[in-house]
Design a protein around this motif. Structure first.
Motif, PDB file in Angstrom:
ATOM      1  N   PHE A  47       0.834  -1.207   0.000  1.00  9.57           N
ATOM      2  CA  PHE A  47       0.000   0.000   0.000  1.00  9.57           C
ATOM      3  C   PHE A  47       0.867   1.255   0.000  1.00  9.57           C
ATOM      4  O   PHE A  47       0.649   2.176  -0.794  1.00  9.57           O
ATOM      5  N   PHE A  48       1.850   1.288   0.875  1.00  6.00           N
ATOM      6  CA  PHE A  48       2.697   2.474   0.988  1.00  6.00           C
ATOM      7  C   PHE A  48       3.735   2.575  -0.115  1.00  6.00           C
ATOM      8  O   PHE A  48       4.200   3.666  -0.432  1.00  6.00           O
ATOM      9  N   ARG A  49       4.099   1.442  -0.690  1.00  4.91           N
ATOM     10  CA  ARG A  49       5.121   1.430  -1.743  1.00  4.91           C
ATOM     11  C   ARG A  49       4.579   0.680  -2.959  1.00  4.91           C
ATOM     12  O   ARG A  49       5.007  -0.434  -3.266  1.00  4.91           O
ATOM     13  N   PRO A  50       3.622   1.264  -3.678  1.00  8.24           N
ATOM     14  CA  PRO A  50       3.073   0.579  -4.863  1.00  8.24           C
ATOM     15  C   PRO A  50       4.188   0.249  -5.853  1.00  8.24           C
ATOM     16  O   PRO A  50       5.153   1.012  -5.998  1.00  8.24           O
ATOM     17  N   ASN A  51       4.053  -0.873  -6.529  1.00  9.80           N
ATOM     18  CA  ASN A  51       5.073  -1.326  -7.459  1.00  9.80           C
ATOM     19  C   ASN A  51       4.409  -1.707  -8.775  1.00  9.80           C
ATOM     20  O   ASN A  51       3.397  -2.412  -8.785  1.00  9.80           O
ATOM     21  N   LEU A  52       4.973  -1.264  -9.870  1.00 10.46           N
ATOM     22  CA  LEU A  52       4.397  -1.572 -11.182  1.00 10.46           C
ATOM     23  C   LEU A  52       4.373  -3.074 -11.459  1.00 10.46           C
ATOM     24  O   LEU A  52       3.596  -3.534 -12.295  1.00 10.46           O
ATOM     25  N   GLU A  53       5.212  -3.825 -10.754  1.00 14.68           N
ATOM     26  CA  GLU A  53       5.198  -5.276 -10.926  1.00 14.68           C
ATOM     27  C   GLU A  53       3.905  -5.894 -10.385  1.00 14.68           C
ATOM     28  O   GLU A  53       3.592  -7.050 -10.673  1.00 14.68           O
ATOM     29  N   GLN A  54       3.162  -5.113  -9.571  1.00 18.18           N
ATOM     30  CA  GLN A  54       1.896  -5.604  -9.032  1.00 18.18           C
ATOM     31  C   GLN A  54       0.752  -5.519 -10.039  1.00 18.18           C
ATOM     32  O   GLN A  54      -0.349  -6.003  -9.769  1.00 18.18           O
ATOM     33  N   LEU A  55       0.985  -4.879 -11.190  1.00 17.01           N
ATOM     34  CA  LEU A  55      -0.062  -4.787 -12.212  1.00 17.01           C
ATOM     35  C   LEU A  55      -0.432  -6.183 -12.714  1.00 17.01           C
ATOM     36  O   LEU A  55       0.422  -7.053 -12.857  1.00 17.01           O
ATOM     37  N   HIS A  56      -1.710  -6.365 -13.000  1.00 10.60           N
ATOM     38  CA  HIS A  56      -2.181  -7.675 -13.464  1.00 10.60           C
ATOM     39  C   HIS A  56      -1.715  -7.955 -14.892  1.00 10.60           C
ATOM     40  O   HIS A  56      -1.491  -7.030 -15.693  1.00 10.60           O
TER      41      HIS A  56
END
Length: 587
Positions: A47-56
């Protein structure tokens, strides 16, 4: 207008305690995280450190493989591709994104924005004829098209293939396009269905890049467009939208594209320093909602949305500056029309007792400007807090823009009248519609009855949802530093609202401007340390502040910069006198 204060439902104190200890933060901040369904250290880190790798994976979206393959076929066969989009911010940013991406390796590509007045919303027959006459073979429709069944069939008969990238609710029948990308399709299992139209466009270029092994890093340059669409289309800032918005804001605050830099300059939010674009302060979602989006929208409202796309695809500052000046003139005209139309609409309501007493507002004037009726509907909803539709006349049809209040689904109410309509579409809280003049009376009667039967009295009282109750002594630089990392704020992740009770005016609170209160308050039984605040448009509550009696505030926390000094202040949403049970509020 009286507002209801509603304290959010309490969360499991055990979970709050565990998260507080895991993150070494106070329990109020931990409670705010648990309210957002964040329960573990890892979830908090994401939540505090969003990461583009989390994109579906974009190929989880139904028809994505078909869409990418058809585009590749068009490129290999040197077919002409037309990128088509709605005339609002979401549509024009989506067109700019997809057009610019494919333009880099396919020169047989153009774009098309329909005229708001002669063609209306969505895919038009005129645009299909244009595409066929100019030998386009593939149309990529963005932010529209999910209900264009007959038009896509018409295009098919003319030898035109369509790829639809939309985020609105589908109808009963999906258009016969080569591919229909819309996570709201009942047969689509994509994990997140709240993307903006531009967000769906981003997933398309992400999928193309993945299949043909283009570097993902090349896509980051488009995230400034995506965040402008997310903010302006008021989609939830949760899940993928939060990740995209987080990185889009980083780009806007460091190196925005020339067109957006030019708009920021006109809005007094940015400056150019040498060859590097710098922003005078960190921009947030609200800056895009109130300062950037309306300017981009103004082109389609007053002249043509093509100007917005030209601005957003501009490569040079000089060209961008010229287009921004043109669009800013449109925005000035839009503001004038907005003011005149709002005044006219308020007069109509003031003269009509049935309208004032009814549970919904429907106003119509054939002379009103189609480009501002959505803005006017929003303003009337703010004043009367009822579901509202503002109608005007355009091209022989009655055209309307609808806005709603919390928890009332205006889309469903309009859908129940669909047999009376020519077209309609939208969301739970905002929709557009058109009908023949002779149907207006019947529509008005049925719609008003639907609202009468389904809306509750509670829905018609504005609500302020309070996240937590705190004392002034809880507010510290560390508390705010962590709180600030909850951003970007927006629907689904709103800036937390706090309530503090038993406050007393220090004697230095005063009216400023026309109707604002500059507050100076203390917690006399807890601390005598004064805290400042600003209460915009709440001057009629000044007697409560100056009554020498305790009162309560609900507020956001924010930084205030004055004469080079930065301090924390309360941005007050409402003021109420303290009365009733000491442990609860009869509000």
């Amino acid at each position: 207008m009286t507002k209801r204060w509603v304290l959010k439902q309490d969360v499991d104190p055990k979970k709050v305690k565990e998260l507080s200890e895991a993150l070494n933060i106070n329990k109020t901040l931990a409670k705010l995280l648990v309210q957002r369904n964040i329960h573990t250290f890892d979830e908090a880190r994401n939540f505090f450190r969003p990461n583009l790798e989390q994109l579906h994976d974009p190929f989880l979206m139904k028809d994505m493989e078909k869409a990418v393959s058809r585009i590749d076929e068009a490129i290999k066969n040197k077919e002409k591709i037309l990128v088509y989009g709605d005339y609002d911010v979401d549509g024009t940013t989506a067109v700019a994104l997809v057009y610019t991406f494919f333009k880099d390796f396919h020169n047989q590509i153009g774009f098309y924005i329909p005229d708001r007045y002669s063609e209306g919303y969505g895919i038009s027959y005129k645009s299909i004829d244009f595409a066929a006459e100019n030998d386009y073979k593939l149309v990529i429709a963005l932010d529209c098209g999910i209900k264009a069944v007959e038009k896509v069939q018409h295009a098919k008969e003319k030898g035109l293939d369509f790829i639809i990238c939309d985020h609105h609710r589908p109808g009963d029948t999906i258009p016969p396009a080569v591919a229909v990308l819309d996570a709201k399709r009942t047969d689509c299992n994509y994990p997140y269905d709240e993307l903006s139209g531009c967000g769906v466009g981003f997933k398309l270029i992400q999928a193309y890049s993945k299949k043909y092994e283009l570097p993902f890093e090349n896509l980051i340059q488009y995230l400034d467009l995506v965040v402008v669409s997310i903010a302006s289309d008021i989609v939830p800032i949760t899940g993928e939208n939060r990740i995209l918005a987080y990185y889009g804001l980083k780009l806007l605050n460091s190196n925005p594209r020339p067109g957006l830099q030019a708009i920021l300059n006109l809005a007094n939010l940015g400056k150019t320093n040498g060859n590097t674009n710098k922003i005078t302060r960190n921009l947030g979602i609200s800056d895009l909602v109130f300062m950037v989006g309306p300017r981009i929208n103004a082109a389609g409202r007053i002249e043509t949305g093509n100007n917005s796309v030209e601005l957003l695809i501009a490569n040079k500052s000089e060209e961008a500056g010229r287009m921004a000046d043109l669009i800013n003139e449109c925005n000035n005209e839009r503001r004038s029309l907005d003011s005149l139309t709002t005044t006219s609409a308020l007069e109509k309501i003031g003269e009509n007792e049935d309208l004032r007493k009814g549970k919904a507002t429907i106003v119509y004037d054939p002379e009103w400007h189609k480009g501002v009726i959505g803005i006017v509907a929003s303003r009337l909803t703010e004043v009367y807090y009822k579901p509202t539709i503002v109608f005007c006349k355009s091209n022989g049809l009655i055209t309307g823009s609808a806005r709603s209040v919390k928890d009332f689904d205006i889309y469903d109410a309009i859908d129940a009248c669909s047999d009376l309509l020519e077209h309609f579409g939208g969301h739970k809280y905002a929709a557009g519609l058109s009908l023949k003049p002779e149907k207006l009376g019947a529509f008005q009667k049925r719609f008003m009855q639907i609202v009468e039967d389904t809306i509750t009295e509670e829905m018609m009282i504005p609500e302020i949802e309070i996240d937590a109750e705190i004392n002034l002594t809880d507010i510290s630089p560390k508390f705010f530093r962590i709180l600030r990392q909850f951003a970007p704020f927006g629907p689904g992740n709103m800036s937390p609202v706090f309530r503090t009770r038993r406050l007393i005016d220090t004697g230095f609170s005063r009216i400023v401007g026309k109707n604002h209160i500059k507050l100076s308050v203390v917690h006399p039984h807890i601390s005598g340390f004064p805290v400042s605040g600003i209460a915009f448009q709440l001057g009629d509550h000044f007697d409560v502040v100056k009554s020498n009696q305790p009162f309560s505030l609900c507020y956001h926390l924010e930084e205030n910069e004055w004469n080079g000094k930065v301090s924390l202040q309360l941005n007050v949403k409402d003021i109420k006198p303290d009365y009733g049970d000491e442990y609860g509020y009869p509000y």
